[in-house]
Motif scaffolding. Structure first.
Motif, mmCIF file in Angstrom:
data_model
loop_
_atom_site.group_PDB
_atom_site.id
_atom_site.type_symbol
_atom_site.label_atom_id
_atom_site.label_comp_id
_atom_site.label_asym_id
_atom_site.label_seq_id
_atom_site.Cartn_x
_atom_site.Cartn_y
_atom_site.Cartn_z
ATOM 1 N N TYR A 195 -26.689 -42.342 47.492
ATOM 2 C CA TYR A 195 -25.973 -43.299 48.335
ATOM 3 C C TYR A 195 -26.089 -43.013 49.824
ATOM 4 O O TYR A 195 -26.201 -43.923 50.624
ATOM 5 C CB TYR A 195 -24.500 -43.384 47.911
ATOM 6 N N PHE A 196 -26.065 -41.760 50.206
ATOM 7 C CA PHE A 196 -25.959 -41.443 51.624
ATOM 8 C C PHE A 196 -27.341 -41.166 52.225
ATOM 9 O O PHE A 196 -27.703 -40.027 52.537
ATOM 10 C CB PHE A 196 -24.998 -40.278 51.837
ATOM 11 N N LYS A 197 -28.119 -42.233 52.346
ATOM 12 C CA LYS A 197 -29.451 -42.172 52.937
ATOM 13 C C LYS A 197 -29.834 -43.575 53.404
ATOM 14 O O LYS A 197 -29.176 -44.559 53.051
ATOM 15 C CB LYS A 197 -30.465 -41.636 51.938
ATOM 16 N N ASP A 198 -30.901 -43.701 54.156
ATOM 17 C CA ASP A 198 -31.385 -44.994 54.618
ATOM 18 C C ASP A 198 -32.034 -45.729 53.439
ATOM 19 O O ASP A 198 -32.969 -45.219 52.811
ATOM 20 C CB ASP A 198 -32.400 -44.792 55.741
ATOM 21 N N TYR A 252 -24.718 -52.073 45.724
ATOM 22 C CA TYR A 252 -23.865 -51.893 44.548
ATOM 23 C C TYR A 252 -22.889 -50.737 44.784
ATOM 24 O O TYR A 252 -23.290 -49.621 45.111
ATOM 25 C CB TYR A 252 -24.760 -51.581 43.349
ATOM 26 N N LEU A 253 -21.597 -51.007 44.592
ATOM 27 C CA LEU A 253 -20.574 -49.970 44.674
ATOM 28 C C LEU A 253 -19.952 -49.782 43.291
ATOM 29 O O LEU A 253 -19.459 -50.736 42.687
ATOM 30 C CB LEU A 253 -19.486 -50.335 45.685
ATOM 31 N N PRO A 254 -19.959 -48.560 42.756
ATOM 32 C CA PRO A 254 -19.391 -48.301 41.430
ATOM 33 C C PRO A 254 -17.872 -48.415 41.441
ATOM 34 O O PRO A 254 -17.256 -48.470 42.514
ATOM 35 C CB PRO A 254 -19.846 -46.864 41.145
ATOM 36 N N GLU A 295 -15.883 -40.854 50.520
ATOM 37 C CA GLU A 295 -17.214 -41.388 50.247
ATOM 38 C C GLU A 295 -17.397 -42.772 50.859
ATOM 39 O O GLU A 295 -18.458 -43.092 51.414
ATOM 40 C CB GLU A 295 -17.452 -41.441 48.734
ATOM 41 N N LEU A 296 -16.387 -43.605 50.783
ATOM 42 C CA LEU A 296 -16.482 -44.952 51.347
ATOM 43 C C LEU A 296 -16.609 -44.902 52.863
ATOM 44 O O LEU A 296 -17.322 -45.726 53.469
ATOM 45 C CB LEU A 296 -15.260 -45.777 50.938
ATOM 46 N N GLU A 297 -15.940 -43.966 53.484
ATOM 47 C CA GLU A 297 -16.064 -43.806 54.936
ATOM 48 C C GLU A 297 -17.470 -43.319 55.300
ATOM 49 O O GLU A 297 -18.089 -43.811 56.254
ATOM 50 C CB GLU A 297 -15.014 -42.809 55.428
ATOM 51 N N LYS A 298 -17.978 -42.392 54.523
ATOM 52 C CA LYS A 298 -19.300 -41.823 54.770
ATOM 53 C C LYS A 298 -20.407 -42.858 54.566
ATOM 54 O O LYS A 298 -21.485 -42.772 55.181
ATOM 55 C CB LYS A 298 -19.519 -40.625 53.833
ATOM 56 N N LEU A 299 -20.142 -43.874 53.723
ATOM 57 C CA LEU A 299 -21.150 -44.883 53.404
ATOM 58 C C LEU A 299 -21.355 -45.908 54.522
ATOM 59 O O LEU A 299 -22.428 -46.520 54.622
ATOM 60 C CB LEU A 299 -20.746 -45.604 52.104
ATOM 61 N N LYS A 300 -20.366 -46.092 55.355
ATOM 62 C CA LYS A 300 -20.391 -47.182 56.341
ATOM 63 C C LYS A 300 -21.657 -47.233 57.198
ATOM 64 O O LYS A 300 -22.209 -48.315 57.414
ATOM 65 C CB LYS A 300 -19.135 -47.113 57.214
ATOM 66 N N PRO A 301 -22.189 -46.119 57.701
ATOM 67 C CA PRO A 301 -23.400 -46.195 58.535
ATOM 68 C C PRO A 301 -24.644 -46.685 57.790
ATOM 69 O O PRO A 301 -25.632 -47.067 58.435
ATOM 70 C CB PRO A 301 -23.591 -44.751 59.019
ATOM 71 N N TYR A 302 -24.605 -46.694 56.443
ATOM 72 C CA TYR A 302 -25.785 -47.062 55.663
ATOM 73 C C TYR A 302 -25.736 -48.516 55.176
ATOM 74 O O TYR A 302 -26.563 -48.936 54.369
ATOM 75 C CB TYR A 302 -25.918 -46.122 54.461
ATOM 76 N N LEU A 303 -24.780 -49.289 55.653
ATOM 77 C CA LEU A 303 -24.591 -50.659 55.162
ATOM 78 C C LEU A 303 -25.348 -51.708 55.973
ATOM 79 O O LEU A 303 -25.390 -52.880 55.570
ATOM 80 C CB LEU A 303 -23.090 -51.010 55.168
ATOM 81 N N SER A 304 -25.953 -51.337 57.071
ATOM 82 C CA SER A 304 -26.562 -52.327 57.976
ATOM 83 C C SER A 304 -27.648 -53.193 57.341
ATOM 84 O O SER A 304 -27.775 -54.366 57.717
ATOM 85 C CB SER A 304 -27.101 -51.629 59.228
ATOM 86 N N PRO A 305 -28.465 -52.711 56.386
ATOM 87 C CA PRO A 305 -29.496 -53.595 55.831
ATOM 88 C C PRO A 305 -28.949 -54.682 54.899
ATOM 89 O O PRO A 305 -29.721 -55.526 54.421
ATOM 90 C CB PRO A 305 -30.403 -52.632 55.043
ATOM 91 N N PHE A 306 -27.647 -54.691 54.635
ATOM 92 C CA PHE A 306 -27.099 -55.537 53.585
ATOM 93 C C PHE A 306 -26.207 -56.655 54.133
ATOM 94 O O PHE A 306 -25.507 -56.479 55.131
ATOM 95 C CB PHE A 306 -26.313 -54.691 52.580
#
Length: 599
Positions: free
Chosen positions: A404-407, A422-424, A431-442
């Protein structure tokens, strides 16, 4: 209103949503970590499981029993296939064992950590348990809360699956999975020594006729044994199999302990006053509440009602835990009331008092439910779940990462439709806070948990409410403020057609996810792990279930059905295909619940 653990509240987003919908308390999923419990307790009252069975699958997301036997766990009919024997194609796990069976939860002294975290209520599972177990469990925690040492020995002897685990709130421990033993393990007593044909166990404990034992050899259950006779320094047992030197003996039925536990009763003190006056209706004050009879008392033609009659009658509590005492019993004139009528009066008063007790503090809550008409709009869109969207043709692509935590750009940049991540059903707040920077392509998030409603709002993304929302009726659909929704995979095609709507989807083909597993089925043997993306779980009949591994802050797993879902398109709803289980084609196919048939 209290929100059930079936709702899967495990982070602050789920807690805030519950509060927004008017709930006063949430019963947290058993997987919620201590840090999130602390944060949630600052938002809303919390109730946490501390003792009892643990489900293999994340709360509210298990479909295994439903799809292999049409016994839905979400509808209270689980047949517990997770307690069966399985093997996994990884070194050290290829033998048939209870690979999915978890030990029972027992937080013990760690209840103090939950108190510090702000937990309001503690939940002990008592349903379908023997009364002596419930008595031992309640006493165990009552003693701990009162600053005493809890009697763990009694608790283990009444029921103990897998030597107990502290659960996932405190991290997966070595006792978490009970792969060798299924059922009541009991408490270890000693080892067998074969002497002169007798099975001897040296022990200072005293046992009696009727005590029963479980026998383990090499860590596995091989049979049972029963107390035969006491000898100096121990006792002799009789076995249902031939026992060997070194066999371990665990007591599972302790007759004397069970007697002591069941002898403990808790009574409610209730004071009674009564007035039986000739020509007036009977008047009884019971537990501070006044009850009147319906008919004035006639004059006795022979034997009049006595004080002893009334006391003798009202001492009968009909199995209720009442300790009755009598204050003022007034009899005036010569009132007559037959014994059958007096008993009927007592039963009526007790029944009404029950109603007062059960409704004490209750209130009526009006919930403005909306029952929308079936939409005349239709949806012809196609949505696909995959771990790589490139090369896929669909209106909506739902990217399911292995990490999850990658480009993620390289896995979605060539897809031309709307892109969702997809979020389980389980993700911690961290984890949800850490994910925020990786959401830009979506363009949005596809989420299997209701927490996604608030999370999508916060990150300003569209929301696709996934299959895990368990939407089975128009009320839940109307309250789900998402851009797209997928209705429950336990509904038939005919039931799905009632929804219609240009934003509604139905799981129409591909893999059927049966479980979300929030722990490591390999007992966190990380140093020898091959970290494959897919494993195969095989049952005793040779059926093979894909097991998908992915990682957030730790490894998580998804279990898929042994057969692919045959593509059956919904009527008037869009079609969702799940291609994330690693199998594109298979000879094993099923119609699932699409036509009320399972193969």
């Amino acid at each position: 209103m209290h929100l059930s653990t079936q709702a899967g509240v495990c982070n602050e987003y789920g807690a805030k949503l519950a509060k927004e919908f008017g709930f006063s308390r949430v019963i947290l999923s058993r997987e919620t970590n201590l840090g999130d419990i602390n944060k949630i307790a600052e938002i809303i009252e919390t109730e946490v499981f501390i003792q009892g069975a643990l489900c293999t699958c994340f709360s509210g997301q298990c479909y295994m029993s439903s799809f292999i036997g049409r016994n839905s766990g979400n509808r209270g009919m689980c047949k517990q296939p997770c307690r069966k024997l399985y093997s996994i194609d990884r070194d050290g796990f290829t033998d048939l064992a209870y690979r999915l069976s978890l030990s029972d939860l027992c937080v013990g002294e760690k209840i103090q950590d939950l108190i510090k975290a702000g937990v309001t209520s503690f939940k002990i599972e008592g349903r379908m348990r023997r009364p002596e177990y419930v008595a031992a469990a309640v006493q165990f925690y009552r003693d701990i809360l009162d600053g005493k040492e809890g009697d763990l020995s009694s608790l283990k002897r009444t029921y103990n699956l897998g030597n107990y685990t502290n659960g996932l709130a405190f991290g997966q421990d070595e006792n978490f999975i009970s792969s060798a033993v299924q059922g009541h393990l009991g408490e270890f007593i000693g080892v067998i020594c074969v002497k002169n044909g007798n099975y001897v166990c040296h022990s200072t404990s005293q046992f009696v006729k009727g005590d029963g034992f479980k026998v383990l050899r090499g860590g596995k259950e091989v049979g049972g044994a029963a107390f035969a006779e006491s000898i100096k320094g121990g006792f002799i047992v009789s076995g249902d199999i031939k026992l060997k030197n070194g066999d371990k003996l665990f007591i599972t039925t302790d007759v004397e302990l069970n007697k002591r536990l069941l002898s403990k009763k808790r009574y409610k003190d209730v004071e009674i006053s009564a007035s039986f006056v000739e020509g007036e209706a009977p008047r009884v004050t019971f537990g501070g509440f006044i009850f009147n009879g319906d008919t004035p008392l006639a004059k006795a033609e022979s034997r009049a009602l006595t004080k002893d009659d009334i006391i003798s009658c009202f001492k009968k509590v009909d199995g209720r835990p009442f300790n009755v005492s009598f204050k003022n019993i007034e009899i005036s004139g010569n009132p007559y009331l037959g014994m059958s009528s007096l008993n009927a009066l007592r039963r009526d008063i007790y029944r009404k008092y029950d109603g007062i007790l059960f409704n004490k503090g209750g209130r009526n809550i009006e919930i403005p439910l909306v029952f929308p008409e079936k939409s005349t709009n239709t949806n012809s869109k196609k949505a696909v779940i995959s771990s790589d969207l490139n090369g896929i043709s669909a209106d909506i692509g739902i990217y399911k990462p292995f990490e999850y935590f990658k480009d993620h750009t390289a896995f979605v940049d060539k897809f031309e439709g709307e892109k969702f991540i997809y979020l389980p059903p389980y993700m911690s707040g961290e984890e949800l806070e850490k994910l925020k920077p990786y959401l830009s392509p979506f363009d949005g998030v596809y989420c299997e948990g209701t927490y996604g409603l608030l999370y999508a709002r916060e990150v300003n993304k569209k929301l696709f409410a996934g299959v895990g929302f368990n939407i089975t009726n128009s009320v839940s659909a109307s309250y789900c403020s998402a851009d797209y929704i997928c209705i429950s995979k336990e509904l038939t095609v005919k039931e799905a057609a009632r929804f219609g709507g240009e934003n509604t989807f139905y799981l129409s083909g591909g893999g059927i996810k049966l479980m979300d597993i929030i722990y490591c089925p390999f007992s966190k043997t990380c140093s020898t792990c091959d970290r494959r993306q897919f494993y195969t779980l095989t049952d005793g009949e040779g059926r093979k279930f894909p097991l998908r591994r992915y990682s957030t802050s730790s490894c998580r797993f998804e279990l898929y059905n042994c057969a692919l879902l045959k593509c059956v398109e919904g009527d008037g709803v869009g079609n969702l295909y799940d291609y994330s289980n690693g199998i594109i084609q298979s000879e094993n196919i099923t119609k699932g619940h699409t036509q009320l048939s399972v193969k």
